[in-house]
Design an enzyme around this catalytic site. Structure first.
Site, short mmCIF file in Angstrom:
data_model
loop_
_atom_site.label_atom_id
_atom_site.label_comp_id
_atom_site.label_asym_id
_atom_site.label_seq_id
_atom_site.Cartn_x
_atom_site.Cartn_y
_atom_site.Cartn_z
CB SER A 14 -1.02 0.00 1.21
OG SER A 14 -2.03 0.67 0.96
CG ASP A 66 -4.17 -1.85 0.51
OD1 ASP A 66 -3.31 -2.56 1.43
OD2 ASP A 66 -4.14 -0.82 0.40
#
Length: 624
Positions: free
Chosen positions: A367, A481
């Site tokens: 991320s 993610d």
């Protein structure tokens, strides 16, 4: 190179005397057993016996190296280790006749002394005291093996070098590598001329008589030096020397100029793929420009499944240091975790690492960590990364394109275009520092590691926060993610060969200020029920900047929920990390972009003392 003298080849009886299982047996027993032992040779890469095959004979490793592997029902390796000179192999089968418990194969050309089971048993049964002594030794070895808990990690000690570069350039390459290797031990260089000079007189012997001497030649080199480089001249055929050297090598180094034709090394296409599968095959590309890597590394990587690749430049000492540590299994890996705006604290950690002169050899990120680790892999310093990240995140307010929440709170268009424009056409394999971005493959419910291809795609996939940013879809696979499954990807670095790992967790666990703020959205007289929608909308308006509403708290809740799911994985990462840094970002929001300067300072202040205290383990070879 220091001259190597071949010592006298031990007799079969001497091997029996030296092996711990037989060394205290009476001479009458040893003499009778010696008459029935057999000297055998195993070519590097050849299997001695397979797991679950019938167990019969016992072996003594006279010279060379063998490795054993035990596999689970799913085919994965659950135990692995190596046998050293004079080790006994298959002693349990001597008495039980049970199936082999592991697969054993030669890592080098090896000499073995085989003791047939029926012969050994018949002799030992004639001497009960000897049988009792051997049984006692085996029991002690089994007890010791059960106590042994340290995992085996095979490290390279011998390297074959394949290249079409002139000898003068190869000498300079070995010199640069040698400066790194000498910190960890001694090394020598052996080419075909040295090999022929030492073994030429053996050519008059019969093959069975010549073979143990040649195997012993290589064994003595490894015994005398910590590391060995075998130089192989590129030809359109595999010579006896080439074949021998390749079998003796843990790793094969293919060294090319980055601008050269991928097929420039003729010998490369002649190698037996099956025979080479147990060798680490490493690509080293000489770069003409110290500032930028020549694009197009992928055309070289398509040649074969290289274990790793490195970019080096003669004027950049850091690239040779990185290569040397990588070959030795001493790479320093940096894993940066996800956490939205909290990720800016990574830059404070980077500043502390720079101040302590701790180099970074490979990076992984999830991320927000995928973005900051990409900047490091591109060669940016902490200061340069701050300026670029500020321009990318802060100035553009990328997550303010709210939409009807069918797939996410934002459309993702502005965010995607910004990533694509910022990272342009950069390919992961063209980065100076090896880079791995972690995403979650939602289609197959597994971790996906991006280690080649478009850098912007890897980052876009890794930062696709479920419910906030739309998923990234490519070739029918949906990526979200990486924090869903692995928010601090230190384990990935360990699996990729990092020797020392620094992991940074910026997520935090407690959010008192944010949670107190959330209470204003609820009906205080009815717990669990939202207040009037008009009140909720009013809370989202920033009256100081009336045209810039705050990010909805639902985004913060979604991100926290997503990242919390990988806490167990983070605990595992903490165990395997040499330095695990947890930055106390609890009082900052995951979408608190305006606080980036305070977050950077927090990362620096909370990590500098720990980094300074632990820097010796990363900089001192004797402690690694």
């Amino acid at each position: 190179m220091k001259r190597i003298r071949l010592s006298k080849n031990p007799s079969l009886s001497q091997y029996l005397t030296l092996a711990d299982l037989f060394k205290n047996l009476p001479h009458t027993v040893l003499r009778e057993m010696k008459d029935h032992t057999v000297r055998e040779f195993l070519v590097g890469g050849e299997v001695l016996f397979e797991e679950n095959s019938d167990g019969n004979d016992l072996y003594i490793l006279a010279a060379g190296k063998l490795r054993f592997e035990k596999r689970g029902n799913d085919g994965s390796i659950r135990d692995v280790g190596e046998f050293k000179r004079l080790d006994i192999i298959g002693e349990l089968s001597l008495f039980t006749g049970e199936k082999r418990s592991a697969t054993v194969k030669a890592i080098r050309d090896s000499e073995l002394i085989r003791v047939p089971r029926d012969v050994a048993l018949s002799i030992l049964l004639k001497y009960p005291e000897s049988l009792l002594q051997i049984t006692k030794i085996i029991a002690e070895r089994l007890a010791h093996a059960k106590k042994e808990t340290k995992g085996f990690v095979p490290l390279s000690r011998t390297y074959s070098i394949l290249s079409i570069l002139p000898k003068s350039i190869l000498d300079e390459i070995i010199h640069n590598l040698g400066l790194v290797f000498l910190r960890y031990g001694s090394f020598c260089v052996v080419d075909e001329k040295v090999f022929l000079d030492r073994t030429n007189e053996l050519q008059a012997l019969a093959e069975n008589d010549r073979e143990p001497w040649i195997i012993r030649f290589f064994s003595q080199i490894e015994a005398e030096f910590d590391f060995v480089f075998y130089l192989i001249e590129d030809k359109n055929e595999i010579s006896t020397w080439s074949e021998r050297a390749l079998r003796q090598s843990d790793s094969i180094l293919f060294i090319k100029e980055a601008t050269a034709d991928p097929n420039c090394i003729e010998l490369e296409s002649l190698l037996d793929k099956k025979q080479m599968k147990d060798r680490n095959q490493i690509l080293i590309l000489l770069q003409p420009n110290p500032e930028e890597v020549v694009p197009g590394t992928i055309k070289h990587l398509r040649k074969k499944n290289f274990h790793r690749h490195y970019h080096v430049h003669f004027d950049r000492l850091d690239t040779w240091e990185r290569l040397g540590r990588g070959l030795l299994g001493k790479s320093i890996g940096l894993a940066l975790g996800g956490g939205g705006a909290k990720g800016f604290s990574h830059l404070g950690v980077l500043r502390a690492l720079e101040e302590n002169q701790i180099p970074i050899d490979m990076v992984s990120g999830t991320s927000a960590g995928a973005i900051f680790s990409a900047l490091i892999a591109m060669g940016e310093t902490s200061g340069g990364s701050e300026e670029k990240a500020k321009a990318f995140w802060i100035s553009k307010d990328l997550l303010n394109e709210y939409t009807i929440p069918v797939l996410s709170l934002t459309t993702g268009k502005k965010y995607t275009e910004a990533i694509r424009k910022f990272f342009g056409s950069i390919q992961i394999e063209d980065l100076w520092i090896p880079y791995f971005a972690i995403a979650t493959d939602l289609s197959h419910s597994e971790i996906r590691v991006f280690d080649k291809g478009d850098l912007w795609k890897a980052i876009r996939a890794s930062t696709s926060i479920p419910g906030v940013v739309p998923p990234f879809v490519e070739e029918g696979v949906v990526y979200v993610d990486g924090g869903v499954l692995d928010n601090v990807p230190g384990i990935e670095l360990k699996e990729r060969g990092a020797g020392n790992i620094i992991s940074v967790d910026v997520f935090g666990d407690i959010y008192p200020d944010q949670d107190r703020e959330l209470s204003s959205y609820f009906d205080k007289t009815n717990p669990g029920v939202m207040a009037n929608p008009l009140t909720q909308m009013t809370n989202l308006i920033n009256f100081n900047e009336i045209l810039r509403p705050k990010f909805p708290p639902i985004g913060d809740i979604i991100i926290r929920s997503v990242l919390a799911s990988s806490r167990e994985r983070i605990r595992q990462t903490e165990k395997i990390s040499d330095l695990f840094l947890q930055i106390p970002t609890n009082n900052f929001g995951l979408l608190d972009w305006p606080a980036y300067k305070r977050l950077i300072e927090l990362g620096y202040i909370s990590s500098k003392d720990k980094i300074n205290h632990n820097k010796e383990k990363f900089l001192n070879p004797t402690l690694q």
